[in-house]
Scaffold this motif. Structure first.
Motif, PDB file in Angstrom:
ATOM      1  N   GLY A   1       2.970  -3.503   8.522  1.00  0.00           N
ATOM      2  CA  GLY A   1       1.620  -3.705   8.029  1.00  0.00           C
ATOM      3  C   GLY A   1       1.467  -3.009   6.697  1.00  0.00           C
ATOM      4  O   GLY A   1       2.147  -3.305   5.737  1.00  0.00           O
ATOM      5  N   SER A   2       0.555  -2.045   6.633  1.00  0.00           N
ATOM      6  CA  SER A   2       0.241  -1.386   5.366  1.00  0.00           C
ATOM      7  C   SER A   2       1.411  -0.551   4.857  1.00  0.00           C
ATOM      8  O   SER A   2       1.595  -0.432   3.649  1.00  0.00           O
ATOM      9  N   GLY A   3       2.200   0.047   5.752  1.00  0.00           N
ATOM     10  CA  GLY A   3       3.353   0.842   5.321  1.00  0.00           C
ATOM     11  C   GLY A   3       4.356  -0.011   4.578  1.00  0.00           C
ATOM     12  O   GLY A   3       4.917   0.401   3.566  1.00  0.00           O
ATOM     13  N   LEU A   4       4.576  -1.218   5.070  1.00  0.00           N
ATOM     14  CA  LEU A   4       5.500  -2.133   4.421  1.00  0.00           C
ATOM     15  C   LEU A   4       4.949  -2.582   3.069  1.00  0.00           C
ATOM     16  O   LEU A   4       5.684  -2.667   2.087  1.00  0.00           O
ATOM     17  N   ARG A   5       3.651  -2.838   3.027  1.00  0.00           N
ATOM     18  CA  ARG A   5       3.014  -3.256   1.784  1.00  0.00           C
ATOM     19  C   ARG A   5       3.115  -2.137   0.734  1.00  0.00           C
ATOM     20  O   ARG A   5       3.412  -2.395  -0.428  1.00  0.00           O
ATOM     21  N   GLU A   6       2.887  -0.906   1.165  1.00  0.00           N
ATOM     22  CA  GLU A   6       2.983   0.219   0.238  1.00  0.00           C
ATOM     23  C   GLU A   6       4.407   0.373  -0.281  1.00  0.00           C
ATOM     24  O   GLU A   6       4.617   0.635  -1.462  1.00  0.00           O
ATOM     25  N   ARG A   7       5.369   0.187   0.616  1.00  0.00           N
ATOM     26  CA  ARG A   7       6.770   0.281   0.211  1.00  0.00           C
ATOM     27  C   ARG A   7       7.102  -0.810  -0.800  1.00  0.00           C
ATOM     28  O   ARG A   7       7.791  -0.563  -1.792  1.00  0.00           O
ATOM     29  N   ASP A   8       6.609  -2.029  -0.562  1.00  0.00           N
ATOM     30  CA  ASP A   8       6.832  -3.120  -1.504  1.00  0.00           C
ATOM     31  C   ASP A   8       6.207  -2.805  -2.863  1.00  0.00           C
ATOM     32  O   ASP A   8       6.807  -3.069  -3.908  1.00  0.00           O
ATOM     33  N   GLU A   9       5.004  -2.234  -2.838  1.00  0.00           N
ATOM     34  CA  GLU A   9       4.351  -1.879  -4.095  1.00  0.00           C
ATOM     35  C   GLU A   9       5.133  -0.796  -4.829  1.00  0.00           C
ATOM     36  O   GLU A   9       5.280  -0.850  -6.055  1.00  0.00           O
ATOM     37  N   GLU A  10       5.646   0.174  -4.078  1.00  0.00           N
ATOM     38  CA  GLU A  10       6.445   1.238  -4.695  1.00  0.00           C
ATOM     39  C   GLU A  10       7.727   0.670  -5.293  1.00  0.00           C
ATOM     40  O   GLU A  10       8.128   1.039  -6.397  1.00  0.00           O
TER      41      GLU A  10
END
Length: 146
Positions: A54-63
């Motif tokens: 969810g959001s953890g994956l999205r944050e990782r993608d953004e990073e």
């Protein structure tokens, strides 16, 4: 408690020495002074419609995207620096070539002036009737030292 006494040493022990008390979930031998339980080995994964996390994956993608952008900008900056250095090197090579050509030109001029001066002095000595060609030329080495 025999295990606690041997904790600091590297002794070979069999799995039978790690018998678990009844009702315990001990599955593996102690690791780093503690016990690893099967329940600790199970990982909880949350499935959502977008995939894992969810959001953890999205944050990782953004990073990762931000890191890619930084790398791209750094590569572009390095490329510009490389091109600027190349231009500067070519300019320096041209200046060096001009200086070298001028140096050769000055050497030719100097050599020609030395020859003209020698010829002039020979003409003057000849006009005085000096027999400079037959004279011996001696150089005292002690006088030449600096």
């Amino acid at each position: 408690m025999e295990l606690e006494q041997r904790e600091g040493t590297m002794a070979a022990v069999g799995f039978e020495e790690f018998s678990a008390p009844p009702g315990s979930e001990l599955a593996l031998p102690p690791l780093f002074g503690g016990h690893i339980l099967e329940s600790e080995l199970e990982t909880e994964v949350e499935f959502v419609s977008g995939g894992l996390g969810g959001s953890g994956l999205r944050e990782r993608d953004e990073e990762e995207e931000a890191a890619r952008g930084r790398r791209r900008r750094q590569r572009e900056l390095n490329r510009r620096k490389y091109q600027a250095l190349g231009r500067r090197c070519r300019e320096i090579e041209q200046v060096n070539e001009r200086v070298l050509n001028r140096l050769h030109q000055v050497q030719r001029i100097t050599r020609r002036l030395q020859q003209e001066r020698s010829r002039f002095l020979m003409r003057v000595l000849d006009s005085y009737g000096d027999d400079y060609r037959a004279s011996q030329f001696t150089i005292v080495l002690e006088e030449l030292r600096c």
